[in-house]
Design a protein around this motif. Structure first.
Motif, mmCIF file in Angstrom:
data_model
loop_
_atom_site.group_PDB
_atom_site.id
_atom_site.type_symbol
_atom_site.label_atom_id
_atom_site.label_comp_id
_atom_site.label_asym_id
_atom_site.label_seq_id
_atom_site.Cartn_x
_atom_site.Cartn_y
_atom_site.Cartn_z
ATOM 1 N N ILE A 1 0.834 -1.200 0.000
ATOM 2 C CA ILE A 1 0.000 0.000 0.000
ATOM 3 C C ILE A 1 0.874 1.258 0.000
ATOM 4 O O ILE A 1 1.803 1.397 0.774
ATOM 5 N N GLY A 2 0.567 2.123 -0.959
ATOM 6 C CA GLY A 2 1.243 3.426 -1.010
ATOM 7 C C GLY A 2 0.352 4.391 -0.253
ATOM 8 O O GLY A 2 0.176 4.286 0.961
ATOM 9 N N MET B 1 7.610 6.494 -1.172
ATOM 10 C CA MET B 1 6.502 6.916 -0.309
ATOM 11 C C MET B 1 6.373 8.438 -0.200
ATOM 12 O O MET B 1 5.607 8.938 0.627
ATOM 13 N N VAL B 2 7.117 9.166 -1.009
ATOM 14 C CA VAL B 2 6.999 10.636 -0.979
ATOM 15 C C VAL B 2 5.611 11.024 -1.499
ATOM 16 O O VAL B 2 5.208 10.611 -2.578
ATOM 17 N N ALA C 1 -1.456 10.652 -1.551
ATOM 18 C CA ALA C 1 -1.054 9.873 -2.734
ATOM 19 C C ALA C 1 0.465 9.900 -2.872
ATOM 20 O O ALA C 1 1.093 10.945 -2.716
ATOM 21 N N THR C 2 1.040 8.740 -3.163
ATOM 22 C CA THR C 2 2.506 8.647 -3.217
ATOM 23 C C THR C 2 3.008 8.576 -4.665
ATOM 24 O O THR C 2 2.280 8.153 -5.568
ATOM 25 N N VAL C 3 4.261 8.952 -4.832
ATOM 26 C CA VAL C 3 4.853 8.882 -6.165
ATOM 27 C C VAL C 3 5.046 7.420 -6.574
ATOM 28 O O VAL C 3 4.854 7.054 -7.745
ATOM 29 N N GLY C 4 5.368 6.555 -5.591
ATOM 30 C CA GLY C 4 5.560 5.132 -5.895
ATOM 31 C C GLY C 4 4.281 4.499 -6.413
ATOM 32 O O GLY C 4 4.287 3.810 -7.446
#
Ligand SMILES: Cc1cc2nc3c(=O)[nH]c(=O)nc-3n(C[C@H](O)[C@H](O)[C@H](O)COP(=O)(O)OP(=O)(O)OC[C@H]3O[C@@H](n4cnc5c(N)ncnc54)[C@H](O)[C@@H]3O)c2cc1C
Ligand code: FES
Ligand code: FES
Lengths: 160, 261
Positions: free
Chosen positions: B28-29, B67-68, B103-106
């Motif tokens: 999970i991101g 996770m950024v 929301a993450t970049v990954g």
């Protein structure tokens, strides 16, 4: 799963289900300002602060708040009342359903940018949908609040 | 509704990778996209304890943890200086601030979503995706691969001197883009990444003689339009998207070097 978090200044420990969403946890803990609007991460009605940042509580697992600080409108009553009066005075709301999320995100904006332009206000609040008004009333209310604060030599930053 | 049976905050990438090999488990991101699905996840693998939520900047590159949150990318002074504001422009229309704080970049890149502003933007940069098992993969290759069970660890953006501009068209604010366009130029080659076609973003590298210095904007835009496959869906027709590919490319070329603000 056992978690511990700080909710509106109070330490709370609880045993929560793995897939419990923060919105449900908060409502179970008496924070009824936090509501479901869309549940598809689009409307901003469920906005709360997680370690000071506005997030969508409908889309966040409660376990992810473990060890963190959560604020809801209930924990920001003083600032919310003062600012909310300016929104009401402009007749910005009809049903008022969007109001808690809108106020939370406006407070987040004041903390990040105490002196926003109209364009910055519209951009920051774009994730808060209101299906009754045309956003003009809310914009006027925010402007009036900021002008009032400026005239008193105060900033709109809300301390938490 | 998404049901999660077990939640594990991974203590290492190896543990996360091991767990992710089971088909019923999911990384999970930000969970925003995952939450829209229904079904049961046996074990939710949380990467948030692995220090992948930072953007590190050196003289050579930006190293961005999976996770950024998108909001951190949007506000990052170094990335915005390097991309002439294109990074912020690609992200600021995505739903709202509260959404982009989660929301993450990954998750955004791993999903290789057709509508993705994020993929469109990174495709236009000299970016490499770091996978735990697969190692370093150029973003263009990564975008073409089918999602597997690897873990996206970081995205590296080399500080190759570039000019770039990002534009998107939406039917209404905060909706998915109808078309997204990133124009970038480095090492003497003009690249145009077109996303939300509505298929996932594709990168067009233009012939050397098609540069803003030696070709007209119309010639460049026509080339991109001809080489862009578009489709129809509920948001727009293929013909409208094709026209937009022309218009956005032309405008982005006009702006190249930055947003016109
Ligand atoms: C209502 C809505 C509107 C949106 N609008 C836009 C838009 O206009 N433009 C745009 O570009 N995007 C848009 N998006 C997509 C959004 O920006 C994110 O890209 C998306 O939510 C995925 O990010 P996430 O962090 O939530 O990932 P998640 O939902 O947590 O994960 C997505 C997928 O990636 C996998 N995953 C996550 N992290 C990793 C990792 N590190 N390694 C391997 N696999 C991983 C998950 O298992 C899952 O399969 C929208 C999404 C929603 C829900
Ligand atoms: S209920 Fe959370 S965004 Fe609408
Ligand atoms: S006043 Fe009714 S939704 Fe905003």
């Amino acid at each position: 799963m056992m978690i511990k978090l700080n909710l509106n200044g109070k330490s709370v420990s609880a045993d929560v289900a793995e897939d419990s969403l923060l919105i449900d946890f908060l409502r179970e803990h008496g924070c009824y300002s936090v509501k479901r609007g869309c549940e598809t991460s689009n409307c901003g009605l469920c906005t709360v602060f997680l370690d000071g940042k506005p997030v969508l509580s409908c889309s966040l697992l409660t376990v992810r708040a473990d060890g963190k600080t959560v604020h809801t409108l209930e924990g920001l009553q003083k600032e919310a009342e003062e600012f909310g009066a300016f929104i009401a005075r402009q007749g910005a709301e009809q049903c008022g359903f969007c109001n808690p999320g809108m106020i939370m995100n406006a407070i987040a904006m004041f903390r990040e940018n105490p002196d926003p332009t109209d364009e910055e206000i519209l951009e920051y609040l774009a994730g808060n949908l209101c299906r009754c008004s045309g956003y003009e009333g809310q914009l006027r209310g925010i402007r009036a609040f900021l002008d009032y604060k400026k005239s008193k030599g105060e900033t709109a930053i809300c301390n938490m | 509704m998404l049901t999660i049976k077990k939640y594990v905050k991974a203590a290492s990438l190896d543990e996360a990778y091991e767990l992710n090999q089971k088909r019923t488990n999911r990384v999970i991101g930000g969970m925003l996209w995952l939450k829209m699905s229904s079904g049961t996840v046996q074990t939710a693998i949380d990467l948030s304890g692995l220090g992948l939520d930072t953007i590190e900047e050196t003289d050579e590159e930006f190293s961005i943890g999976a996770m950024v949150p998108l909001r951190d990318l949007e506000l990052h002074a170094g990335l915005n200086a390097y991309t002439h504001g294109a990074m912020r422009e690609s992200l600021r229309h995505i739903v709202g601030v509260q959404f982009r704080n989660l929301a993450t970049v990954g998750g955004s890149l791993y999903g290789r979503f057709g509508f993705s502003d994020v993929l469109t933007c990174f495709l236009g940069l000299d970016a490499v995706v770091e996978l735990h098992h697969g190692g370093m993969v150029p973003i263009k290759e990564f975008a073409a691969q089918k999602p597997d069970r690897d873990i996206l660890v970081r995205i590296h953006v080399k500080k190759t001197p570039l000019r770039c501009a990002y534009l998107s068209q939406r039917n209404t604010k905060t909706d998915f883009p109808v078309l997204a366009c990133m124009v970038s130029e480095w090492d003497g080659t003009l690249r145009v990444s077109i996303g939300a076609r509505p298929q996932k973003a594709s990168l067009i590298e233009l012939p050397k003689d098609l540069m803003p210095e030696n070709a007209s904007l119309e010639e460049i835009a026509s080339y991109v339009q001809e080489h862009t496959v578009t489709g129809s869906n509920m948001r727009a027709s293929a013909a409208y998207r094709s026209r937009l590919a022309y218009v956005l490319t032309k405008r982005a070329c006009q702006q190249i070097g930055g947003m016109d603000k």
